[in-house]
Design a protein around this motif. Structure first.
Motif, PDB file in Angstrom:
ATOM      1  N   MET A  45       0.853  -1.173   0.000  1.00  0.00           N
ATOM      2  CA  MET A  45       0.000   0.000   0.000  1.00  0.00           C
ATOM      3  C   MET A  45       0.900   1.238   0.000  1.00  0.00           C
ATOM      4  SD  MET A  45      -3.197   1.009   2.466  1.00  0.00           S
ATOM      5  CE  MET A  45      -4.217  -0.247   1.748  1.00  0.00           C
ATOM      6  N   THR A  46       0.473   2.247  -0.752  1.00  0.00           N
ATOM      7  CA  THR A  46       1.269   3.470  -0.864  1.00  0.00           C
ATOM      8  C   THR A  46       0.459   4.685  -0.448  1.00  0.00           C
ATOM      9  OG1 THR A  46       0.633   3.786  -3.178  1.00  0.00           O
ATOM     10  CG2 THR A  46       2.656   2.533  -2.751  1.00  0.00           C
ATOM     11  N   ALA A  47       1.187   5.725  -0.068  1.00  0.00           N
ATOM     12  CA  ALA A  47       0.544   6.964   0.373  1.00  0.00           C
ATOM     13  C   ALA A  47       1.294   8.171  -0.184  1.00  0.00           C
ATOM     14  CB  ALA A  47       0.526   7.042   1.894  1.00  0.00           C
ATOM     15  N   GLU A  48       0.582   9.267  -0.232  1.00  0.00           N
ATOM     16  CA  GLU A  48       1.189  10.566  -0.500  1.00  0.00           C
ATOM     17  C   GLU A  48       0.696  11.529   0.567  1.00  0.00           C
ATOM     18  OE1 GLU A  48       1.355  12.126  -4.414  1.00  0.00           O
ATOM     19  OE2 GLU A  48       1.909  10.182  -5.278  1.00  0.00           O
ATOM     20  N   ILE A  49       1.560  12.450   0.922  1.00  0.00           N
ATOM     21  CA  ILE A  49       1.235  13.460   1.926  1.00  0.00           C
ATOM     22  C   ILE A  49       1.215  14.811   1.220  1.00  0.00           C
ATOM     23  CG2 ILE A  49       1.975  14.601   4.058  1.00  0.00           C
ATOM     24  CD1 ILE A  49       3.469  11.925   4.729  1.00  0.00           C
ATOM     25  N   ILE A  50       0.126  15.543   1.420  1.00  0.00           N
ATOM     26  CA  ILE A  50       0.002  16.895   0.873  1.00  0.00           C
ATOM     27  C   ILE A  50      -0.124  17.846   2.050  1.00  0.00           C
ATOM     28  CG2 ILE A  50      -1.385  18.461  -0.541  1.00  0.00           C
ATOM     29  CD1 ILE A  50      -2.462  15.919  -1.997  1.00  0.00           C
ATOM     30  N   THR A  51       0.780  18.806   2.136  1.00  0.00           N
ATOM     31  CA  THR A  51       0.675  19.829   3.175  1.00  0.00           C
ATOM     32  C   THR A  51       0.216  21.117   2.513  1.00  0.00           C
ATOM     33  OG1 THR A  51       3.002  20.464   2.989  1.00  0.00           O
ATOM     34  CG2 THR A  51       2.452  18.765   4.602  1.00  0.00           C
ATOM     35  N   ARG A 104       5.405   2.942   9.990  1.00  0.00           N
ATOM     36  CA  ARG A 104       5.252   2.026  11.127  1.00  0.00           C
ATOM     37  C   ARG A 104       4.141   1.003  10.879  1.00  0.00           C
ATOM     38  NH1 ARG A 104       2.213   1.527  15.422  1.00  0.00           N
ATOM     39  NH2 ARG A 104       1.025   3.424  15.089  1.00  0.00           N
ATOM     40  N   ILE A 105       3.093   1.403  10.144  1.00  0.00           N
ATOM     41  CA  ILE A 105       1.988   0.473   9.880  1.00  0.00           C
ATOM     42  C   ILE A 105       2.086  -0.168   8.493  1.00  0.00           C
ATOM     43  CG2 ILE A 105       0.441   1.563  11.541  1.00  0.00           C
ATOM     44  CD1 ILE A 105      -1.003   2.909   9.169  1.00  0.00           C
ATOM     45  N   GLY A 106       3.252  -0.003   7.852  1.00  0.00           N
ATOM     46  CA  GLY A 106       3.499  -0.703   6.595  1.00  0.00           C
ATOM     47  C   GLY A 106       3.031  -0.002   5.341  1.00  0.00           C
ATOM     48  N   ILE A 107       2.774   1.292   5.423  1.00  0.00           N
ATOM     49  CA  ILE A 107       2.372   2.050   4.241  1.00  0.00           C
ATOM     50  C   ILE A 107       3.556   2.882   3.776  1.00  0.00           C
ATOM     51  CG2 ILE A 107       0.814   3.812   3.323  1.00  0.00           C
ATOM     52  CD1 ILE A 107      -1.261   2.877   5.402  1.00  0.00           C
ATOM     53  N   SER A 108       3.946   2.685   2.525  1.00  0.00           N
ATOM     54  CA  SER A 108       5.102   3.367   1.958  1.00  0.00           C
ATOM     55  C   SER A 108       4.696   4.737   1.403  1.00  0.00           C
ATOM     56  CB  SER A 108       5.679   2.509   0.827  1.00  0.00           C
ATOM     57  OG  SER A 108       6.718   3.181   0.177  1.00  0.00           O
ATOM     58  N   VAL A 109       5.420   5.778   1.791  1.00  0.00           N
ATOM     59  CA  VAL A 109       5.136   7.131   1.304  1.00  0.00           C
ATOM     60  C   VAL A 109       5.917   7.357   0.012  1.00  0.00           C
ATOM     61  CG1 VAL A 109       5.299   9.596   1.792  1.00  0.00           C
ATOM     62  CG2 VAL A 109       4.646   8.007   3.604  1.00  0.00           C
ATOM     63  N   ASN A 110       5.186   7.656  -1.061  1.00  0.00           N
ATOM     64  CA  ASN A 110       5.794   7.909  -2.372  1.00  0.00           C
ATOM     65  C   ASN A 110       6.247   9.346  -2.542  1.00  0.00           C
ATOM     66  OD1 ASN A 110       5.212   5.300  -3.193  1.00  0.00           O
ATOM     67  ND2 ASN A 110       3.346   5.888  -4.251  1.00  0.00           N
ATOM     68  N   GLN A 111       5.494  10.266  -1.964  1.00  0.00           N
ATOM     69  CA  GLN A 111       5.770  11.683  -2.212  1.00  0.00           C
ATOM     70  C   GLN A 111       5.189  12.542  -1.106  1.00  0.00           C
ATOM     71  OE1 GLN A 111       5.579  13.411  -6.275  1.00  0.00           O
ATOM     72  NE2 GLN A 111       3.822  14.540  -5.511  1.00  0.00           N
ATOM     73  N   ILE A 112       5.871  13.638  -0.836  1.00  0.00           N
ATOM     74  CA  ILE A 112       5.370  14.676   0.062  1.00  0.00           C
ATOM     75  C   ILE A 112       5.373  15.967  -0.736  1.00  0.00           C
ATOM     76  CG2 ILE A 112       5.786  15.998   2.172  1.00  0.00           C
ATOM     77  CD1 ILE A 112       7.219  13.481   3.281  1.00  0.00           C
ATOM     78  N   LEU A 113       4.242  16.656  -0.752  1.00  0.00           N
ATOM     79  CA  LEU A 113       4.080  17.861  -1.558  1.00  0.00           C
ATOM     80  C   LEU A 113       3.511  18.978  -0.701  1.00  0.00           C
ATOM     81  CD1 LEU A 113       3.939  19.223  -4.418  1.00  0.00           C
ATOM     82  CD2 LEU A 113       1.618  18.274  -4.576  1.00  0.00           C
ATOM     83  N   ILE A 142      -5.075  22.710  -4.753  1.00  0.00           N
ATOM     84  CA  ILE A 142      -5.512  21.638  -3.855  1.00  0.00           C
ATOM     85  C   ILE A 142      -6.193  20.533  -4.657  1.00  0.00           C
ATOM     86  CG2 ILE A 142      -7.083  21.012  -1.965  1.00  0.00           C
ATOM     87  CD1 ILE A 142      -6.563  23.888  -0.858  1.00  0.00           C
ATOM     88  N   ILE A 143      -7.128  20.911  -5.511  1.00  0.00           N
ATOM     89  CA  ILE A 143      -7.851  19.928  -6.321  1.00  0.00           C
ATOM     90  C   ILE A 143      -6.891  19.189  -7.246  1.00  0.00           C
ATOM     91  CG2 ILE A 143      -9.571  19.669  -8.165  1.00  0.00           C
ATOM     92  CD1 ILE A 143     -11.152  21.952  -6.743  1.00  0.00           C
ATOM     93  N   SER A 144      -5.996  19.906  -7.872  1.00  0.00           N
ATOM     94  CA  SER A 144      -5.018  19.298  -8.773  1.00  0.00           C
ATOM     95  C   SER A 144      -4.110  18.312  -8.030  1.00  0.00           C
ATOM     96  CB  SER A 144      -4.185  20.391  -9.437  1.00  0.00           C
ATOM     97  OG  SER A 144      -3.201  19.836 -10.255  1.00  0.00           O
ATOM     98  N   ALA A 145      -3.649  18.695  -6.854  1.00  0.00           N
ATOM     99  CA  ALA A 145      -2.764  17.815  -6.070  1.00  0.00           C
ATOM    100  C   ALA A 145      -3.490  16.536  -5.653  1.00  0.00           C
ATOM    101  CB  ALA A 145      -2.247  18.560  -4.842  1.00  0.00           C
ATOM    102  N   ILE A 146      -4.760  16.650  -5.274  1.00  0.00           N
ATOM    103  CA  ILE A 146      -5.524  15.459  -4.884  1.00  0.00           C
ATOM    104  C   ILE A 146      -5.704  14.535  -6.083  1.00  0.00           C
ATOM    105  CG2 ILE A 146      -7.756  14.608  -4.060  1.00  0.00           C
ATOM    106  CD1 ILE A 146      -7.960  17.239  -2.419  1.00  0.00           C
ATOM    107  N   ARG A 176      -1.643   7.889  -8.142  1.00  0.00           N
ATOM    108  CA  ARG A 176      -0.401   7.205  -7.780  1.00  0.00           C
ATOM    109  C   ARG A 176      -0.460   6.458  -6.451  1.00  0.00           C
ATOM    110  NH1 ARG A 176       1.586  12.510  -9.364  1.00  0.00           N
ATOM    111  NH2 ARG A 176       1.440  13.044  -7.171  1.00  0.00           N
ATOM    112  N   ALA A 177      -1.390   6.794  -5.584  1.00  0.00           N
ATOM    113  CA  ALA A 177      -1.350   6.268  -4.219  1.00  0.00           C
ATOM    114  C   ALA A 177      -2.706   5.740  -3.779  1.00  0.00           C
ATOM    115  CB  ALA A 177      -0.873   7.357  -3.259  1.00  0.00           C
ATOM    116  N   ASN A 178      -2.665   4.823  -2.795  1.00  0.00           N
ATOM    117  CA  ASN A 178      -3.892   4.277  -2.212  1.00  0.00           C
ATOM    118  C   ASN A 178      -4.452   5.166  -1.113  1.00  0.00           C
ATOM    119  OD1 ASN A 178      -1.739   1.785  -2.478  1.00  0.00           O
ATOM    120  ND2 ASN A 178      -3.698   1.385  -3.466  1.00  0.00           N
ATOM    121  N   VAL A 179      -3.558   5.886  -0.432  1.00  0.00           N
ATOM    122  CA  VAL A 179      -3.933   6.726   0.707  1.00  0.00           C
ATOM    123  C   VAL A 179      -3.346   8.113   0.496  1.00  0.00           C
ATOM    124  CG1 VAL A 179      -3.650   7.065   3.211  1.00  0.00           C
ATOM    125  CG2 VAL A 179      -3.931   4.750   2.288  1.00  0.00           C
ATOM    126  N   ILE A 180      -4.160   9.123   0.765  1.00  0.00           N
ATOM    127  CA  ILE A 180      -3.668  10.503   0.714  1.00  0.00           C
ATOM    128  C   ILE A 180      -3.933  11.126   2.072  1.00  0.00           C
ATOM    129  CG2 ILE A 180      -3.891  12.769  -0.366  1.00  0.00           C
ATOM    130  CD1 ILE A 180      -5.117  11.266  -2.774  1.00  0.00           C
TER     131      ILE A 180
END
Length: 141
Positions: A1-7, A31-40, A49-53, A59-63
């Motif tokens: 499972m992959t994630a991206e973080i948007i600040t 820690r819970i096994g989710i790999s972060v692909n990108q931080i933006l 905001i809409i474009s980033a989402i 690309r990711a399962n979790v944002i």
């Protein structure tokens, strides 16, 4: 499972605030096994905001989005989320009561209209109560 973080926040982009949230979020996801692909980090403006989402969803399962929910006039994250999810804001009485209680206990100051507006949340979101602050988290699926 992959994630991206948007600040979200203009204060991040001008160096006024250092983004420590991303490091904490990334560590917890790892820690819970989710790999972060990108931080933006992006400005608090509806179109970015809409474009980033949209991009992150391709690309990711979790944002995880951090920021943009504060009691200031320039916070438009909730409005962007409503547009993205074809949703509307509704007043959440439990959130408003929580905010009022925080102001009574901690701040001992009158509640501003901007703080009251924090109780306006997207109707499709699950509310994640914030015991330390006035802005509730929002969970969308």
């Amino acid at each position: 499972m992959t994630a991206e973080i948007i600040t979200i926040g203009n204060e991040l982009l001008i160096g006024q605030v250092v983004d420590s949230n991303s490091a904490d979020i990334a560590a917890e996801l790892d820690r819970i096994g989710i790999s972060v692909n990108q931080i933006l980090s992006i400005q608090d403006d509806k179109e970015p905001i809409i474009s980033a989402i949209k991009d992150a969803l391709s690309r990711a399962n979790v944002i995880v989005i951090s920021g943009g929910l504060g009691p200031t006039k320039d916070d438009v994250t909730k409005y962007a989320l409503c547009e993205f999810f074809n949703d509307t804001l509704v007043n959440d009485e439990a959130v408003l009561q929580h905010i009022e209680e925080l102001f009574r206990k901690i701040k001992n100051t009158p509640l501003s209209d901007l703080n009251r507006e924090q109780a306006m949340v997207p109707s499709k979101a699950r509310i994640l109560f914030n015991k330390y602050g006035t802005a509730p988290g929002l969970w969308f699926e």
